[in-house]
Design a protein around this motif. Structure first.
Motif, short mmCIF file in Angstrom:
data_model
loop_
_atom_site.label_atom_id
_atom_site.label_comp_id
_atom_site.label_asym_id
_atom_site.label_seq_id
_atom_site.Cartn_x
_atom_site.Cartn_y
_atom_site.Cartn_z
N ASN C 117 22.14 13.59 70.89
CA ASN C 117 23.30 13.56 71.44
C ASN C 117 23.97 15.20 71.29
OD1 ASN C 117 23.11 10.92 69.07
ND2 ASN C 117 23.65 10.37 71.00
N VAL C 118 24.81 15.37 72.37
CA VAL C 118 24.93 16.55 72.61
C VAL C 118 26.43 16.77 72.96
CG1 VAL C 118 24.35 18.73 73.66
CG2 VAL C 118 22.58 16.98 73.46
N TRP C 217 24.37 19.23 68.04
CA TRP C 217 23.20 18.59 68.58
C TRP C 217 22.74 17.72 67.48
CZ3 TRP C 217 17.73 18.66 67.66
CH2 TRP C 217 16.93 18.23 68.54
N LYS C 218 22.72 16.31 67.85
CA LYS C 218 22.40 15.45 66.63
C LYS C 218 21.01 14.62 67.24
CE LYS C 218 24.77 11.24 65.04
NZ LYS C 218 24.29 10.31 66.32
#
Lengths: 312, 312, 312, 312
Positions: C117-118, C217-218
């Protein structure tokens, strides 16, 4: 018999319509289109559609305008290089769609592969067929003593007979009760006009996990190969492995260079951990390494010896 | 001019090879294959391959054996139903692959759509072409005063001229310095045999974000329509919207029923929040609702009035 | 200096607020929270949040109610087993979120890892900082002669000096022109009230690819390790590898058992193809195998000899 | 009773260990951690871990260094804006992990949501509990006459009694036969030392689809809300909706601003197609529009009238 006469007739009718296309075509796979490959006692796999070929992998790797070089040998070498170095994106440029009929407990394993598109027959909406998977005699395996999720030898004699009898009776009885609860037969005809019938979305819960379902399943070549590397493996459950093996044949026909590279660099390959590699180096120097003092656990030692074809 | 003569010749050569297939084919899309549709000053979009058609959506929804009912009218109705009720999986059963040439800053927006397969031209491996996006005069928009990420009117006169001059000069100078650092020209020929040349993976950092790149981009119809609903929208940046609009034409040719349903239930549709719906109901009862007391913020009120075609 | 005083003050302020939680906590990683680790000349990586720990991997593998057995030794063994046999889902049960500041050309490589995810700083909406990556002297590598996407030795003397000068001048000039086109300075102040200023979404195209951007970022631990196995590798570009190396340190602090297993079974591991394995077996039997007649290409032979630490 | 005493004791023990963290914490959700919320007759949902809060959504949207502005009102407005305009990435920055016990036929629906991480109890490896879902009397719905995948009124009298009897008997008998085939009881004790016992991976196929399984399920807030919008909906099957409703309560505790925005802009919202919008505009002009001549099908007309709260 995997297909009813009616199903086969429909497929044959569809099969007649050939068209012209500017897209890449693969004659060997075209020959398998609309052909249901029987799997297990009532299941099948058939290729419904596909996109791309070996050259499409090369084309994507080169992001060139044309179909890639015509030198087939160079294409093969590039594909092997991509597979060996675990490049993934060029293999994603090919896509394939299957129609599969399979027992629900197999479908439950299969669906864990998330990078795919699926449309499954809906038992909320429709009535399932009266078909169940009953293992063949040689697939009736005992629980393994050494591997909690593995199989041991084949059951025999009275125990085997009783198991088969139970599987058959329970599946059939539960289906009959499913139909009674629906107040409908397999074709949807009302059984008793005085009753309402239970909602389909509820009645289905009485079915056993060996009841057959079916779906369209579509994925790209990269994810297909990953699926096959896990599910055509010796550690996979027999009942999903036979599907994977049938699908491997479609891959061989579709993208022969990718299939060969996959066989060499995935299926037949082994991974050595840092510790295993150090041991192999010592052995190549002529040292007689033993498990004690190797730094490997007994389990890992056994795994290494098995890879090297040596006694543990 | 989007394509060089050499590129066009390659595409024309590939175009000659037509084959026979049992797969669904769509003549209207076949006619667009190998046709690069020009976009912006040096970019293009072209369809490289596709899988499925309107009937494949219907087939997946029915999980039937054949190609779905031949009653085109029923197919259209089912597709409209699926689109209206946001069923996603049947639309995932069609797949399309594009070859796109686009400025890097557009590519950076585009790539945020993750459910797609991509192979991009590698500037670590190869030398980029000397091509930059320079906006046409009518696309040279001023910053919007009211929308922080929007455009206002078109720049004119001396300011416009100077902006174009800067964009052109900076892109060209930076490319020339890129080539000097590489110690190579566009075709890879060494400039000065006495110098080593900087690594390509480093030299590329000197290029400007309007430099063109290219990629193969493949996705399924569901995700394509989602992409188009965002990027063909009036709020999308002009430079990506023109790509989306070209792709909309390929969708119209490929799956006309899906395109029509998409136009009616996505592009032309509006979503009313619980509060907005309550206001519309009051208005339909004849009440003269105003923003004050409506429960909507001023911003939402303006959005609602815009939807209903009324003055805010 | 990666962080401005203002940035550091904000982070310090946030750092003050500690709370109580029933969730798994990892003191060694808590100590790194809100600490920006400097990377390259202006970049950084910092852990913003995390979920899970080594025990969460074990818990998921066992689908047990509690936190898994307290016998740390058994947990370590299970984690090593899961890593060795490429089980992926238990490692997906841990999640981590980073805040990263990085050059745009690095961001372009990074974003190709799709399962994350971003949220990136938007240059449509805001004005980018005046910061560019300029390689340190020892990172100014020449193009490799043998590897089209690799680096050779370090540039020196006049060529090196000129490259650094060009990178610096071009980035600064392009940024200054960006500001002129925006008609705004870095802080958003209007430069000339008589001009309109170009839309931010257009002006950004004049920036060079070494301009810094930033994002949240994840990703989950499984996909993080996959990212690190590719990007902390010797074949990765130096400018992304230094980020991966900093992140490896956070993994070591966060999930030490997973880190150890990853080091042994991924980073330090090698994969032997079917043909390579056959050759190793022959060598272990005492046979003197040579490339000619080995069935391996010269390239693969070199790769095998490098794995085994032998001269090619 | 959803939890055994042993399960509750384990959970209570884990519950004792509170730690300090610098991460965002949500007291209202902390209070629900380790609390199993009963669902159906033997199922439950409990939150195992979470990452982020309302402020984390804001932080990601702003890509700021701190925790976002402290002005709660502005945060709420931004979250509502993001939800209304279907921005997805900021909501992906929060993550949650549940432990769920659920009937297999519910698990089969649930798993179709692919963007999630799952570890399910393995019936290849372990023996399933003797627990089945039997609907409560008021959930024993007849098949709908008008909606092929819907429910009609509640079954009553002899038919209801017989359905419940069949469901109970069949599930129990099949489980007993499963145990006989395994040659083991629920605790894994061998029943008859003379027999081998069928492999667990085979015996499980005799179980009915209402047998309970359990899993860890982890997803981000965006995908969770998408799941809930479909599964907490009136058209979802009752047996999955009750899980979704329990999870909605955890979302309300966790991220109250997101929950409110989700309620207003998703749950309570309606989408009007281009044709429907045109009709609403005509009605607002005072025109008396009727289905005939409206351009809507009868079905769509009914849907529109239902949205507007008017008689069809």
């Amino acid at each position: 018999m995997a297909l009813t006469d009616e199903q086969q007739a429909e497929i044959d009718a569809a099969r007649g319509e050939a068209g012209r296309t500017l897209r890449p075509t693969v004659p060997a796979l075209e020959a398998m289109l609309f052909q249901a490959m029987p799997v297990l006692d009532h299941g099948f796999v058939r290729v419904v559609d596909y996109m791309g070929d070996d050259a499409a992998v090369v084309q994507a790797a080169r992001v060139s305008y044309g179909r890639g070089t015509k030198a087939a040998n160079e294409d093969r070498g590039l594909i092997r290089y991509l597979m060996r170095h675990r490049h993934s994106t060029p293999f994603e440029m090919c896509e394939i769609k299957y129609h599969v009929k399979l027992p629900i407990f197999v479908a439950r394993q299969w669906i864990r592969h998330r990078t795919a598109n699926v449309n499954e027959y809906s038992a909320r909406y429709s009535i399932l067929d009266r078909e169940f998977y009953i293992p063949a005699a040689d697939a009736l395996a005992a629980q393994s003593d050494v591997n909690r999720q593995g199989r041991g030898g084949v059951l025999e004699g009275a125990e085997a007979a009783r198991v088969l009898e139970l599987l058959r009776e329970d599946a059939q009885r539960n289906y009959d009760h499913y139909a009674w609860m629906l107040n409908a037969d397999e074709a949807g005809r009302v059984l008793d006009p005085e009753r309402q019938g239970l909602a389909r979305e509820l009645a289905r819960m009485n079915l056993t996990l060996n009841t057959y379902t079916q779906w369209y399943w579509k994925t790209d070549l990269y994810n297909l190969l990953h699926f096959l590397s896990l599910r055509a493996d010796a550690h996979a459950q027999h009942e999903i492995r036979v599907y994977a093996e049938a699908m491997l044949e479609t891959v061989r026909a579709w993208v022969p260079h990718c299939f060969e590279a996959f066989s060499d660099y995935r299926v037949g390959a082994v991974t050595l951990s840092a510790q295993m590699l150090a041991i192999v180096k010592r052995m190549l120097e002529g040292e007689a390494v033993e498990q004690a003092g190797s730094g490997l656990s007994k389990r890992e030692w056994r795994e290494l010896m098995a890879m090297l074809g040596r006694p543990a």
